[in-house]
Design a protein around this motif. Sequence first.
Motif, PDB file in Angstrom:
ATOM      1  N   ILE A 575       0.855  -1.200   0.000  1.00 53.69           N
ATOM      2  CA  ILE A 575       0.000   0.000   0.000  1.00 53.69           C
ATOM      3  C   ILE A 575       0.886   1.244   0.000  1.00 53.69           C
ATOM      4  O   ILE A 575       2.063   1.177   0.352  1.00 53.69           O
ATOM      5  N   ASP A 576       0.254   2.337  -0.364  1.00 57.82           N
ATOM      6  CA  ASP A 576       0.981   3.608  -0.383  1.00 57.82           C
ATOM      7  C   ASP A 576       0.491   4.449   0.784  1.00 57.82           C
ATOM      8  O   ASP A 576      -0.710   4.693   0.930  1.00 57.82           O
ATOM      9  N   LEU A 577       1.402   4.906   1.600  1.00 52.62           N
ATOM     10  CA  LEU A 577       1.023   5.666   2.789  1.00 52.62           C
ATOM     11  C   LEU A 577       0.332   6.983   2.402  1.00 52.62           C
ATOM     12  O   LEU A 577      -0.555   7.459   3.094  1.00 52.62           O
ATOM     13  N   ASN A 578       0.747   7.534   1.292  1.00 53.16           N
ATOM     14  CA  ASN A 578       0.090   8.774   0.838  1.00 53.16           C
ATOM     15  C   ASN A 578      -1.382   8.531   0.553  1.00 53.16           C
ATOM     16  O   ASN A 578      -2.239   9.348   0.855  1.00 53.16           O
ATOM     17  N   GLN A 579      -1.653   7.364  -0.033  1.00 54.63           N
ATOM     18  CA  GLN A 579      -3.035   6.998  -0.330  1.00 54.63           C
ATOM     19  C   GLN A 579      -3.832   6.855   0.962  1.00 54.63           C
ATOM     20  O   GLN A 579      -4.986   7.266   1.066  1.00 54.63           O
ATOM     21  N   VAL A 580      -3.184   6.248   1.942  1.00 47.89           N
ATOM     22  CA  VAL A 580      -3.815   6.070   3.251  1.00 47.89           C
ATOM     23  C   VAL A 580      -4.194   7.429   3.820  1.00 47.89           C
ATOM     24  O   VAL A 580      -5.312   7.635   4.306  1.00 47.89           O
ATOM     25  N   VAL A 581      -3.275   8.378   3.721  1.00 44.21           N
ATOM     26  CA  VAL A 581      -3.541   9.733   4.229  1.00 44.21           C
ATOM     27  C   VAL A 581      -4.744  10.337   3.481  1.00 44.21           C
ATOM     28  O   VAL A 581      -5.651  10.907   4.089  1.00 44.21           O
ATOM     29  N   GLY A 582      -4.779  10.144   2.135  1.00 40.24           N
ATOM     30  CA  GLY A 582      -5.875  10.674   1.322  1.00 40.24           C
ATOM     31  C   GLY A 582      -7.214  10.125   1.779  1.00 40.24           C
ATOM     32  O   GLY A 582      -8.183  10.874   1.967  1.00 40.24           O
ATOM     33  N   ASN A 583      -7.270   8.812   1.987  1.00 34.33           N
ATOM     34  CA  ASN A 583      -8.521   8.188   2.417  1.00 34.33           C
ATOM     35  C   ASN A 583      -8.980   8.770   3.752  1.00 34.33           C
ATOM     36  O   ASN A 583     -10.169   8.981   3.980  1.00 34.33           O
ATOM     37  N   CYS A 584      -8.047   8.999   4.644  1.00 33.12           N
ATOM     38  CA  CYS A 584      -8.395   9.511   5.980  1.00 33.12           C
ATOM     39  C   CYS A 584      -8.930  10.942   5.859  1.00 33.12           C
ATOM     40  O   CYS A 584      -9.878  11.314   6.552  1.00 33.12           O
ATOM     41  N   MET A 585      -8.285  11.714   5.002  1.00 30.07           N
ATOM     42  CA  MET A 585      -8.714  13.100   4.845  1.00 30.07           C
ATOM     43  C   MET A 585     -10.148  13.162   4.374  1.00 30.07           C
ATOM     44  O   MET A 585     -10.919  14.022   4.766  1.00 30.07           O
ATOM     45  N   PHE A 586     -10.513  12.206   3.532  1.00 30.40           N
ATOM     46  CA  PHE A 586     -11.853  12.120   2.990  1.00 30.40           C
ATOM     47  C   PHE A 586     -12.880  12.040   4.122  1.00 30.40           C
ATOM     48  O   PHE A 586     -13.945  12.664   4.072  1.00 30.40           O
ATOM     49  N   LEU A 587     -12.529  11.266   5.180  1.00 30.51           N
ATOM     50  CA  LEU A 587     -13.466  11.089   6.295  1.00 30.51           C
ATOM     51  C   LEU A 587     -13.368  12.230   7.318  1.00 30.51           C
ATOM     52  O   LEU A 587     -14.332  12.549   7.989  1.00 30.51           O
ATOM     53  N   ALA A 588     -12.173  12.813   7.413  1.00 24.79           N
ATOM     54  CA  ALA A 588     -11.983  13.805   8.476  1.00 24.79           C
ATOM     55  C   ALA A 588     -12.249  15.235   8.017  1.00 24.79           C
ATOM     56  O   ALA A 588     -12.243  16.159   8.827  1.00 24.79           O
ATOM     57  N   GLU A 589     -12.455  15.346   6.762  1.00 25.17           N
ATOM     58  CA  GLU A 589     -12.562  16.680   6.165  1.00 25.17           C
ATOM     59  C   GLU A 589     -13.589  17.569   6.886  1.00 25.17           C
ATOM     60  O   GLU A 589     -13.301  18.696   7.283  1.00 25.17           O
ATOM     61  N   TYR A 590     -14.767  17.072   7.078  1.00 18.52           N
ATOM     62  CA  TYR A 590     -15.848  17.863   7.649  1.00 18.52           C
ATOM     63  C   TYR A 590     -15.489  18.325   9.054  1.00 18.52           C
ATOM     64  O   TYR A 590     -15.638  19.504   9.392  1.00 18.52           O
ATOM     65  N   ASP A 591     -15.013  17.359   9.867  1.00 17.29           N
ATOM     66  CA  ASP A 591     -14.657  17.687  11.258  1.00 17.29           C
ATOM     67  C   ASP A 591     -13.604  18.798  11.306  1.00 17.29           C
ATOM     68  O   ASP A 591     -13.669  19.703  12.145  1.00 17.29           O
ATOM     69  N   LEU A 592     -12.633  18.703  10.415  1.00 15.64           N
ATOM     70  CA  LEU A 592     -11.560  19.706  10.389  1.00 15.64           C
ATOM     71  C   LEU A 592     -12.141  21.084  10.114  1.00 15.64           C
ATOM     72  O   LEU A 592     -11.800  22.069  10.785  1.00 15.64           O
ATOM     73  N   LYS A 593     -13.041  21.080   9.125  1.00 14.92           N
ATOM     74  CA  LYS A 593     -13.676  22.356   8.778  1.00 14.92           C
ATOM     75  C   LYS A 593     -14.490  22.862   9.942  1.00 14.92           C
ATOM     76  O   LYS A 593     -14.434  24.030  10.327  1.00 14.92           O
ATOM     77  N   GLU A 594     -15.282  21.956  10.511  1.00 18.87           N
ATOM     78  CA  GLU A 594     -16.161  22.309  11.621  1.00 18.87           C
ATOM     79  C   GLU A 594     -15.376  22.955  12.767  1.00 18.87           C
ATOM     80  O   GLU A 594     -15.834  23.894  13.401  1.00 18.87           O
ATOM     81  N   ARG A 595     -14.162  22.413  13.006  1.00 13.99           N
ATOM     82  CA  ARG A 595     -13.384  22.892  14.155  1.00 13.99           C
ATOM     83  C   ARG A 595     -12.447  24.043  13.775  1.00 13.99           C
ATOM     84  O   ARG A 595     -11.631  24.506  14.564  1.00 13.99           O
ATOM     85  N   GLY A 596     -12.534  24.388  12.568  1.00 13.80           N
ATOM     86  CA  GLY A 596     -11.725  25.534  12.126  1.00 13.80           C
ATOM     87  C   GLY A 596     -10.246  25.232  12.127  1.00 13.80           C
ATOM     88  O   GLY A 596      -9.421  26.098  12.460  1.00 13.80           O
ATOM     89  N   ILE A 597      -9.925  24.018  11.814  1.00 10.13           N
ATOM     90  CA  ILE A 597      -8.508  23.618  11.829  1.00 10.13           C
ATOM     91  C   ILE A 597      -7.969  23.656  10.417  1.00 10.13           C
ATOM     92  O   ILE A 597      -8.581  23.128   9.484  1.00 10.13           O
TER      93      ILE A 597
END
Length: 734
Positions: A575-597
């Motif tokens: 697996i590619d770790l960069n891909q792993v990071v991309g997948n995670c961002m997909f799920l965390a995106e909203y929370d990050l925005k919500e918290r103003g991070i």
Amino acid sequence: MAEFLRKRLHLFVLLWLGVALMVGIQWAMSEYQRIQEDFDRSARLAHGVIARKLDQNESVLAALDALLMTRQKFDMPVLKAFSHQILSHYPQLYTVEFFQNVTRDNRQAFLDEMQQRFGATFFIRDFDIVGRRSWVPAPVRDQHLVVTMIEPDIPAASSVYGFDVLHEPRFAAEMHKAIESGHKLASAPFDLYEGGRVYLLMQPVFLGQNGTAGLAGRGQLVGVVALVVYCEKLLSISPAEGVPAELDLSILSADSSSSIFNARGKHADAGHWFPALSRLELSLPLVSESQPFVLRVGKDVLLSDFKLGGLLLREGLILSLVISLWLIYSQRQAMKRAQSQADEAIFLQSERAAVTLNAVHDGVITLDPQQKIEMANPMALTLLGMSREEVIGQPFLNVFRLIGELSAELAEDPVSECYRAAHTVELPERMQLATAKGHVRLVEGAIAPLFSRNGSLTGVVCALRDMGPVRQRAAEALEASELRVKEHLEKLSHVARLHTMGEMASGIAHEVNQPLTAISNYCQASLQLLEFGEDSRPQVESALRLAVAQADRAGEIIKRLRALVSKRAMEIRLIDLNQVVGNCMFLAEYDLKERGIEMVQLLSVYPMAVMADSIQMEQVVLNLLSNAMDALRDEPVMKRHIIIHTRREGKKAILEVRDTGRGISPESLEVLFHPFFSTKQNGMGLGLSICQTIVEQYGGLICAENIPASGACFRIELPLSQTVTTPVQEPSAS
Ligand code: ADP
């Protein structure tokens, strides 16, 4: 044992009795011989004394004879004085008597002379008529021998004067014989009236004109001089002569036919409590001219003659010898018993050792000081693959060698080292036993020195264990436990994922809701466009396309969520770790925005290829993101940043998640990865612990540090896969 000794004691008592008896007999014989010899010596001494006395008698008589011869007449006063003198010297002589020869011719002259000497009452007499001590005048005979002198002059003897001894039946024969022969002669013994036994030693006295003696040339018979010899005194011997007093002495006639006198020994009459054991007797002739007697010496052998001291000493010695023998014997028996007990104990110990050696699963080999094999137990023979006969007595190097598995050969053989250093040598790991037959086995164990009592080295013991089966079992156990760990990890990761999902639930719901709202909006817009006219077809088509895109996006989100929450088997792949990071961002995106991070992704342009399960790695990154978001909760909005950085360092793939929070306290840093450590109110404290387990199972590591004047930084290192080396085009930031 006590019974045995008691039986033997009887034997010793019998032995003692036997030896004591033999010694007693031998002692009695030698004692008897000694008594005999003593007796013999004493008898000869006594013989010498008595012979001397007889000689004295002879000499006295000869002296008297000589005196008379020289005087040429019967000189009474001289004779008396001489007699008186000699009698005091010789106690055995009772009296000296003179019998005057009276013939028919000179009878009257004689009587006249005697009457003048003794008075008118002088008679020639016969004595002791018919046994009475009385006298009668003797008839006139051709010849008389009349007692005319007795010295000492005993008053009681005066009545004997005038006694015609020539006609006394007891003396007549010897008198005649003496006169006829002209020589000295002893009469037969007779008892004195006043007591005591005596005999007469007679010497006829002839006086001629020239005074010469002899039958032919002799003169006229004057008379007879007689010594009255006291038998008792003859036999009495003074102690000074060295003759024991207990001897019985007897004087016998020359032919030993009749006894003249018996003198019983000192003890003869004393009563003895024990009868005489035997009697010793010895007859010795007394060589005297006129007294040819025989001395018989006798003695009763009494128990008291035996010197018991010697016997007691001997018996005492024997007793002490037998007791010593008994003690030595008892001692030896006790020693034998102790020896046999010790042997038994040794036997039991060696049996125990043999059984133990046969039973143990370790091979045990003992070597002697010359490094030759002394003993090998069955397991050792199995290890060596050889028979007992093939190994016993062989130098060990001809049978086996211990070689390190990794290095070709150790600097020094462990057995030789043990001989040299004389201490236990533990076999290093992965030691191989190479036998002469070419078998090689992995062994462990030790070589220990054997010492004698005085501390010298007597050999060594090799204890070897075949590690083949052990390793097999250990490997199987390890595999099984690894499997169990894996299963547990999967379960735990699943639970942790669910927990993370729970924490991110509102964001995820919004993420899913957003495309659905968009789809709904696009659909309503399409419907309105369709109501207002046919010309709206291109707009409707566009709206529907956008709705489809939003539906795809929703589908993708649900697919990811399903993957995260489903219970699935681990799938390790490239697996590619960069891909792993991309997948995670997909799920965390909203929370990050919500918290103003503000989220910064610094991703490597090269593929970060690692061998791992993608869902597990997403779980790790999501956990780190979730913690970073929590750490920024109390920070001002302007200061809420998270940076994800991936890069390669040599053969490692590095992934860092940094935040700008307050960092981690020094105490927490130490226990950060411990299970159930949490500083959060509802925290489980499992996230980082699971992250560590996941990363380490792929051969990587995870650590945390504080960035000075910033926040915390979590760093993951994983081994880069060598198969993918070409760079991958990825945006470095989004
Ligand atoms: P939980 O999140 O349930 O508490 P974790 O194992 O994920 O469990 O985290 C353990 C603890 O580590 C947290 O409670 C927190 O105190 C600390 N921690 C983790 N990440 C950070 C971070 N980025 N900054 C500061 N503290 C952190």
